[in-house]
Design a protein around this motif. Structure first.
Motif, PDB file in Angstrom:
ATOM      1  N   ILE A  93     -21.221  11.955 -47.326  1.00  0.00           N
ATOM      2  CA  ILE A  93     -21.222  11.330 -46.001  1.00  0.00           C
ATOM      3  C   ILE A  93     -19.874  11.516 -45.305  1.00  0.00           C
ATOM      4  N   CYS A  94     -19.941  11.842 -44.011  1.00  0.00           N
ATOM      5  CA  CYS A  94     -18.757  11.805 -43.169  1.00  0.00           C
ATOM      6  C   CYS A  94     -18.823  10.485 -42.403  1.00  0.00           C
ATOM      7  N   PRO A  95     -17.876   9.581 -42.627  1.00  0.00           N
ATOM      8  CA  PRO A  95     -17.955   8.262 -42.011  1.00  0.00           C
ATOM      9  C   PRO A  95     -17.660   8.226 -40.509  1.00  0.00           C
ATOM     10  N   CYS A  96     -17.094   9.280 -39.956  1.00  0.00           N
ATOM     11  CA  CYS A  96     -16.719   9.255 -38.537  1.00  0.00           C
ATOM     12  C   CYS A  96     -17.924   9.114 -37.600  1.00  0.00           C
ATOM     13  N   HIS A  97     -18.978   9.888 -37.846  1.00  0.00           N
ATOM     14  CA  HIS A  97     -20.144   9.849 -36.971  1.00  0.00           C
ATOM     15  C   HIS A  97     -21.447   9.814 -37.744  1.00  0.00           C
ATOM     16  N   GLY A  98     -21.395   9.407 -39.016  1.00  0.00           N
ATOM     17  CA  GLY A  98     -22.604   9.227 -39.808  1.00  0.00           C
ATOM     18  C   GLY A  98     -23.296  10.510 -40.228  1.00  0.00           C
ATOM     19  N   ALA A  99     -22.592  11.588 -40.296  1.00  0.00           N
ATOM     20  CA  ALA A  99     -23.187  12.848 -40.734  1.00  0.00           C
ATOM     21  C   ALA A  99     -23.339  12.859 -42.251  1.00  0.00           C
ATOM     22  N   ALA A 100     -24.253  13.700 -42.718  1.00  0.00           N
ATOM     23  CA  ALA A 100     -24.445  13.854 -44.159  1.00  0.00           C
ATOM     24  C   ALA A 100     -24.617  15.325 -44.509  1.00  0.00           C
ATOM     25  N   PHE A 101     -24.036  15.683 -45.658  1.00  0.00           N
ATOM     26  CA  PHE A 101     -24.135  17.032 -46.194  1.00  0.00           C
ATOM     27  C   PHE A 101     -24.836  16.959 -47.544  1.00  0.00           C
ATOM     28  N   ASN A 102     -25.531  18.015 -47.911  1.00  0.00           N
ATOM     29  CA  ASN A 102     -26.220  18.085 -49.191  1.00  0.00           C
ATOM     30  C   ASN A 102     -25.200  18.230 -50.319  1.00  0.00           C
ATOM     31  N   LYS A 103     -25.360  17.443 -51.362  1.00  0.00           N
ATOM     32  CA  LYS A 103     -24.453  17.457 -52.503  1.00  0.00           C
ATOM     33  C   LYS A 103     -24.485  18.783 -53.259  1.00  0.00           C
ATOM     34  N   PHE A 104     -25.614  19.492 -53.210  1.00  0.00           N
ATOM     35  CA  PHE A 104     -25.784  20.704 -54.017  1.00  0.00           C
ATOM     36  C   PHE A 104     -25.201  21.956 -53.375  1.00  0.00           C
ATOM     37  N   ASP A 105     -25.256  22.054 -52.042  1.00  0.00           N
ATOM     38  CA  ASP A 105     -24.761  23.271 -51.371  1.00  0.00           C
ATOM     39  C   ASP A 105     -23.957  22.990 -50.109  1.00  0.00           C
ATOM     40  N   ALA A 106     -23.673  21.712 -49.837  1.00  0.00           N
ATOM     41  CA  ALA A 106     -22.858  21.287 -48.692  1.00  0.00           C
ATOM     42  C   ALA A 106     -23.475  21.631 -47.339  1.00  0.00           C
ATOM     43  N   SER A 107     -24.782  21.880 -47.302  1.00  0.00           N
ATOM     44  CA  SER A 107     -25.454  22.131 -46.026  1.00  0.00           C
ATOM     45  C   SER A 107     -25.611  20.815 -45.263  1.00  0.00           C
ATOM     46  N   VAL A 108     -25.741  20.913 -43.946  1.00  0.00           N
ATOM     47  CA  VAL A 108     -25.880  19.729 -43.097  1.00  0.00           C
ATOM     48  C   VAL A 108     -27.278  19.136 -43.284  1.00  0.00           C
ATOM     49  N   LEU A 109     -27.336  17.848 -43.617  1.00  0.00           N
ATOM     50  CA  LEU A 109     -28.615  17.147 -43.725  1.00  0.00           C
ATOM     51  C   LEU A 109     -28.982  16.491 -42.393  1.00  0.00           C
ATOM     52  N   TYR A 110     -28.004  15.839 -41.776  1.00  0.00           N
ATOM     53  CA  TYR A 110     -28.213  15.235 -40.461  1.00  0.00           C
ATOM     54  C   TYR A 110     -26.867  14.908 -39.832  1.00  0.00           C
ATOM     55  N   GLY A 111     -26.900  14.652 -38.538  1.00  0.00           N
ATOM     56  CA  GLY A 111     -25.689  14.314 -37.808  1.00  0.00           C
ATOM     57  C   GLY A 111     -25.174  15.472 -36.978  1.00  0.00           C
ATOM     58  N   PRO A 112     -24.007  15.289 -36.360  1.00  0.00           N
ATOM     59  CA  PRO A 112     -23.496  16.269 -35.398  1.00  0.00           C
ATOM     60  C   PRO A 112     -22.787  17.517 -35.943  1.00  0.00           C
ATOM     61  N   PRO A 113     -22.469  17.636 -37.250  1.00  0.00           N
ATOM     62  CA  PRO A 113     -21.724  18.836 -37.664  1.00  0.00           C
ATOM     63  C   PRO A 113     -22.469  20.133 -37.318  1.00  0.00           C
ATOM     64  N   PRO A 114     -21.753  21.111 -36.774  1.00  0.00           N
ATOM     65  CA  PRO A 114     -22.387  22.368 -36.387  1.00  0.00           C
ATOM     66  C   PRO A 114     -22.566  23.342 -37.553  1.00  0.00           C
TER      67      PRO A 114
END
Length: 146
Positions: A93-114
């Motif tokens: 989890i990125c706490p700044c804007h509630g984004a989440a990345f997958n633990k296995f490959d660091a892909s974006v699960l949801y939120g604003p990261p491009p």
């Protein structure tokens, strides 16, 4: 100049660095390390996945960056360069804007990261027990191309 800000480059020339010993990283653990330097922006996670997590990653098609049960990635979010939290369950989890990345490959699960988090490539030397960082796929702060 404008192209500099909008062009993502893949880094591959980082130095090899010992980051941990296998014996110090039990399955299910996360180790914080700094790569390729010692600055805060180089903070990275080495995650030793459990057998169940490896099977889940393989079933989801997210095992590309797993090396001998380990995966590593830089922790600086590709949205506004905030540091992410330690992995929890299957998310980082990125706490700044509630984004989440997958633990296995660091892909974006949801939120604003491009873009996904940069992957730290690994080599695991079973004979010495050393875990080595060998390079980085993507750029700190902007992530990696998918």
């Amino acid at each position: 100049m404008i192209q500099f800000f909008f062009t993502k480059k893949e880094e591959t020339g980082s130095a090899v660095q010992k980051i941990a010993k296998i014996s110090d990283c039990p399955p299910g653990s996360t180790t914080v390390f700094f790569y390729p330097g010692e600055e805060d922006k180089h903070r990275s996670f080495l995650v030793h996945l459990t057998e169940e997590e490896i099977a889940m990653a393989e079933a989801e098609g997210k095992a590309e960056y797993i090396t001998d049960g380990f995966v590593a990635y830089n922790t600086i979010c590709s949205h506004l360069q905030c540091p992410t939290e330690l992995p929890h369950h299957e998310e980082v989890i990125c706490p700044c804007h509630g984004a989440a990345f997958n633990k296995f490959d660091a892909s974006v699960l949801y939120g604003p990261p491009p873009a996904p988090l940069p992957i730290v490539t690994l080599e695991v030397d079973q004979s010495s027990g050393d875990i080595l960082a060998t390079g980085m796929i993507g750029n700190i702060g902007t992530g990696r191309e998918t």
